[in-house]
Design a protein around this motif. Structure first.
Motif, short mmCIF file in Angstrom:
data_model
loop_
_atom_site.label_atom_id
_atom_site.label_comp_id
_atom_site.label_asym_id
_atom_site.label_seq_id
_atom_site.Cartn_x
_atom_site.Cartn_y
_atom_site.Cartn_z
N SER A 34 -1.89 0.35 -2.85
CA SER A 34 -2.27 1.22 -1.74
C SER A 34 -2.57 0.38 -0.51
O SER A 34 -3.17 -0.70 -0.60
CB SER A 34 -3.51 2.04 -2.12
OG SER A 34 -4.01 2.75 -0.99
N LEU A 35 -2.15 0.87 0.65
CA LEU A 35 -2.40 0.18 1.91
C LEU A 35 -3.57 0.77 2.67
O LEU A 35 -3.81 0.43 3.83
CB LEU A 35 -1.14 0.23 2.80
CG LEU A 35 0.09 -0.49 2.24
CD1 LEU A 35 1.26 -0.37 3.22
CD2 LEU A 35 -0.20 -1.96 1.95
N GLY A 36 -4.31 1.66 2.02
CA GLY A 36 -5.51 2.22 2.64
C GLY A 36 -6.54 1.13 2.87
O GLY A 36 -6.72 0.25 2.03
N PRO A 37 -7.24 1.14 4.01
CA PRO A 37 -8.22 0.09 4.32
C PRO A 37 -9.25 -0.12 3.22
O PRO A 37 -9.56 -1.28 2.87
CB PRO A 37 -8.88 0.59 5.61
CG PRO A 37 -7.85 1.46 6.25
CD PRO A 37 -7.13 2.13 5.11
N ALA A 38 -9.79 0.94 2.66
CA ALA A 38 -10.80 0.81 1.62
C ALA A 38 -10.21 0.18 0.36
O ALA A 38 -10.84 -0.68 -0.28
CB ALA A 38 -11.41 2.18 1.30
N ASP A 39 -8.99 0.58 0.00
CA ASP A 39 -8.35 0.03 -1.19
C ASP A 39 -8.01 -1.45 -1.01
O ASP A 39 -8.18 -2.26 -1.92
CB ASP A 39 -7.07 0.82 -1.52
CG ASP A 39 -7.37 2.25 -1.94
OD1 ASP A 39 -8.43 2.47 -2.56
OD2 ASP A 39 -6.55 3.13 -1.64
N LEU A 40 -7.53 -1.81 0.18
CA LEU A 40 -7.21 -3.21 0.45
C LEU A 40 -8.47 -4.07 0.41
O LEU A 40 -8.46 -5.19 -0.11
CB LEU A 40 -6.53 -3.34 1.81
CG LEU A 40 -5.09 -2.84 1.91
CD1 LEU A 40 -4.59 -2.93 3.35
CD2 LEU A 40 -4.17 -3.64 0.99
#
Length: 288
Positions: free
Chosen positions: A178-184
């Motif tokens: 995932s490239l979501g900020p929280a996931d990264l």
């Protein structure tokens, strides 16, 4: 596989364009940083940077579609692209053995293309991301430690470290879902990708500035192909087409052997072509 080969073409062509830009600039007494800035004003250098960026996008797309071992071998083949482009644009004379090595690389990649299956569907152990981050940190610390070694051995150690760093990038791409900020922010593989890429570039640049181009590039090819391929097969589920495992192993070995034979093109040839020497590339080459 088309994306992997496209990445190799971009990286190999970028090296030659950047070398052409470096050759058009007077070195001067003010050091490498000033040389870099002067070369960066030329369209060839900027085109090389653009090809580097495009090559990385192709690399990411390939890593999300086919096994790591196939992508690694294809990226190593960028040396063949550099050799052919250097012969055409820089007037470098390739020996019969070097032309044969280009053919060997192409043949090995063809075998890999036939034998490769889809990318693995496993995420690997939970600790894999942290292990990648640890390897990236080791590569980052390798420069000062290798400074005490003899020149050729230092170049080989730093080249191997650079290969491991680029290998970290290859595996880390597969672990980022995932490239979501929280996931990264919560994924150690994201940090490993950034640290590994930066550490690899610094290690390779140091190796090429202070030692043998051939030794550094050969070690880098080994580091960025064998380790990541092993991780992909053992932990990420990379496989071949049914019954074609032997063909994939053969193709991988043949492609890497051909790349090693072209190791002197890890840094784009420049200077006196008729002498067959290699002059420093602006970027240090060997991306991916």
């Amino acid at each position: 596989m088309v994306c992997a080969l496209g990445s190799a073409v971009c990286f190999g062509a970028a090296t030659v364009l950047q070398a052409m830009a470096a050759r058009a600039v007077e070195p001067g007494p003010d050091g490498g940083a000033a040389l870099f800035l002067r070369a960066a004003r030329q369209w060839r250098f900027l085109a090389g940077l653009a090809l580097d960026g495009l090559g990385f996008l192709f690399q990411v797309a390939a890593l999300r579609s086919i096994p790591i071992y196939a992508v690694g071998a294809a990226l190593a083949s960028s040396l063949a692209v550099t050799a052919v482009a250097a012969a055409r644009l820089l007037g470098v004379r390739l020996s019969r053995a070097e032309w044969a090595a280009v053919g060997v690389v192409c043949g090995g990649l063809a075998l890999l293309g036939v034998a490769s299956g889809a990318e693995g569907d496993r995420d690997g152990p939970d600790a894999l991301g942290y292990a990648l981050l640890g390897v990236a940190a080791v590569v980052l610390l390798l420069g000062p430690a290798a400074g005490r070694l003899p020149e050729r051995r230092r170049a080989a150690v730093l080249g191997l470290g650079a290969g491991l760093g680029f290998g970290v990038v290859e595996v880390a791409v597969r672990l980022i879902d995932s490239l979501g900020p929280a996931d990264l922010a919560a994924n150690p593989a994201a940090y490993a990708l950034l640290v590994g890429g930066a550490a690899a570039f610094l290690a390779l640049t140091s190796a090429l500035q202070r030692g043998s181009v051939t030794a550094a590039t050969a070690a880098m090819v080994i580091g960025e192909t064998i380790g990541p391929a092993t991780v992909g097969v053992v932990w990420l589920g990379d496989r071949t087409r049914e019954g074609l495992g032997w063909l994939a192993v053969t193709g991988f070995a043949v492609a890497v052997a051909g790349a090693l034979a072209l190791a002197r093109f890890g840094e784009a040839p420049g200077g006196a072509a008729e002498e067959g020497t290699a002059a420093p590339s602006v970027s240090g080459e060997a991306k991916g």
